[in-house]
Design a protein around this motif. Sequence first.
Motif, PDB file in Angstrom:
ATOM      1  N   UNK A 194       0.772  -1.210  -0.129  1.00 25.73           N
ATOM      2  CA  UNK A 194       0.073  -0.045  -0.164  1.00 25.73           C
ATOM      3  C   UNK A 194       0.943   1.162   0.051  1.00 25.73           C
ATOM      4  N   UNK A 195       0.535   2.262  -1.026  1.00 25.00           N
ATOM      5  CA  UNK A 195       1.027   3.433  -0.918  1.00 25.00           C
ATOM      6  C   UNK A 195       2.609   3.360  -0.870  1.00 25.00           C
ATOM      7  N   UNK A 196       3.177   2.687  -1.786  1.00 27.77           N
ATOM      8  CA  UNK A 196       4.801   2.797  -1.919  1.00 27.77           C
ATOM      9  C   UNK A 196       5.107   3.898  -2.961  1.00 27.77           C
ATOM     10  N   UNK A 197       6.154   4.423  -2.575  1.00 36.25           N
ATOM     11  CA  UNK A 197       6.787   5.630  -3.165  1.00 36.25           C
ATOM     12  C   UNK A 197       7.346   5.337  -4.545  1.00 36.25           C
ATOM     13  N   UNK A 198       6.896   5.811  -5.559  1.00 32.49           N
ATOM     14  CA  UNK A 198       7.623   5.427  -6.999  1.00 32.49           C
ATOM     15  C   UNK A 198       9.310   5.589  -7.030  1.00 32.49           C
ATOM     16  N   UNK A 199       9.312   6.907  -6.562  1.00 34.73           N
ATOM     17  CA  UNK A 199      10.804   7.191  -6.607  1.00 34.73           C
ATOM     18  C   UNK A 199      11.851   6.036  -5.871  1.00 34.73           C
ATOM     19  N   UNK A 200      11.320   5.498  -4.829  1.00 32.07           N
ATOM     20  CA  UNK A 200      12.029   4.503  -4.196  1.00 32.07           C
ATOM     21  C   UNK A 200      12.136   3.142  -4.949  1.00 32.07           C
ATOM     22  N   UNK A 201      11.069   2.862  -5.575  1.00 32.09           N
ATOM     23  CA  UNK A 201      10.716   1.768  -6.460  1.00 32.09           C
ATOM     24  C   UNK A 201      11.669   1.747  -7.697  1.00 32.09           C
ATOM     25  N   UNK A 202      11.808   3.202  -8.305  1.00 28.83           N
ATOM     26  CA  UNK A 202      12.739   3.311  -9.301  1.00 28.83           C
ATOM     27  C   UNK A 202      14.097   3.164  -9.066  1.00 28.83           C
ATOM     28  N   UNK A 203      14.560   3.030  -7.873  1.00 24.04           N
ATOM     29  CA  UNK A 203      16.067   2.970  -7.663  1.00 24.04           C
ATOM     30  C   UNK A 203      16.405   1.627  -7.985  1.00 24.04           C
ATOM     31  N   UNK A 204      15.674   0.552  -8.168  1.00 27.42           N
ATOM     32  CA  UNK A 204      15.834  -0.698  -8.305  1.00 27.42           C
ATOM     33  C   UNK A 204      15.430  -1.313  -9.747  1.00 27.42           C
ATOM     34  N   UNK A 205      15.245  -0.100 -10.633  1.00 29.01           N
ATOM     35  CA  UNK A 205      14.930  -0.248 -11.914  1.00 29.01           C
ATOM     36  C   UNK A 205      15.906   0.296 -12.980  1.00 29.01           C
TER      37      UNK A 205
END
Length: 511
Positions: free
Chosen positions: A318-329
Amino acid sequence: GEGKVEDFSGTFDQGGGFKIKGSISENSFRSLFNGVIALTHKDLNDLIEILGGTELRSESYIPYSLVSNVQFSSVEISMQDLLLKTNDTEISGFFSTKFIGDSPRINADLKIAKVNLDEKNFPALNYLYNYAIELTQGSKKEDYLSKFIPLRKINSISNYSIAVDQLVSNSSLYKNVNFNLSLLPGKIKLENLSLNDGKNRIDTTIELVASAVKPSFDIKIHGGTIEVDFLSPRAISELRRYILENYALEKVDLNINFMLDQLSQGDFSLGRVIFKAKNNKALFEISKLDVDIFGGRMSSSGSVLLDPYTINFVYALNSAIIPEISKFMPAGVLDSGGVISANGMWSTNGNSLEEQLYNLYTKSDILAKNITINNFSIDNLIQAISSPNYNLKSFKDDLKEAILTEKTEISELKAGVELVKGLFTFKDIGFKTKYTAAAASASFNLYNLDIDLISVFSFYLSKPTPGRSYADSTPAKITLKATGNLFAPKKEADTKELEELLNTIATVKKN
């Protein structure tokens, strides 16, 4: 009925000695000595052996001095205001033993200045520490379960409350260590063990029950911050291999309950970790794994079978921040301050990391808001062609710029995603931009990073009507295809219907 000892003193060999002062009283039940004892002796091991047995002795002599108020009778030994000094440490507090029935009751509340487990300066704690370590080793051997026999032979009921100002173990210094230790026949419990080395801290309780044939460990962590080295997929795979090679899980029952403020490895961290699991031989049933991750909160449960290695989980993020996910992309794929939520399941199996990646399967539903996509600017194109004075001759150039440059803000996106054998399939994608509503489907190959996407953008254009003072709106659409490598896909747009509509609108304007 009472005798007073004014001064009873003497000497031992090598400079040792004693001094006792107190009184001896008697009633119909017992005789009691109540007084003060001062003792200097060449070896603390002699006293430790009397109180705890020969196994608690250290290899070298430990000279000490002791001062304490003492009560002594046929049913009790009590030492109040105890102060014991050795060359390495100082112990103060209270100790008592009551001889009731077949099981003596031992209670102690002690404060120790310093314990060095590496140098073995405190035999009793060293013995308990080494014994605890040995219980976790050698489970592959046939006689492993015999290690728990001494616990079943405990013939006393003991409770120790220990505070250590400084504890050294494995060259690490821990300050203000506290714990309660309870010993019962077939059971040992270490409660509220507090450890802090300045970098990691932990508050834990460990209970071992050995009264049955198969021992059970109950491990609880009430709070703490820990840095580990097993959060990456490869490290988890190595940990699994190590467990299988060194532990026979069918011989023990494990019940694990963790609550951690933070669990981290390098720059990657998990917050507010709640983990509950128990084993059934090599199968770990994980009833709860809740963590703060990517700026959001994930709740999950599942199972891990170590051999053959199989993982199954259901989850909700729930409500994960996309910039944090993009660090692993890959860099540049996503650029956004938005959030994403997802729920579904995932599973995998295989002995190697490569097998696990190939066999990874997931099926999830995704909801995202406020996403920014780079190298694409559909809204800029819509805004341009909606201008009353738009020049159709610049359409091709504007279209090329729209599908290759700038950014597009997606206010809301919904999609279903399925991963099978390294191929992501995105179904029922629906999203909105500033001027369009779109539907899409896509596939993405995890191994060669190839993408195959088709999306249809629907929007409205103003269409003037002859003889009226206002304009009507007419629906329009653009179909976009992207194929090839994720970083440099070939983009094609089907704009035939849109161009026809733009020509019609231009003709109406002229008339």
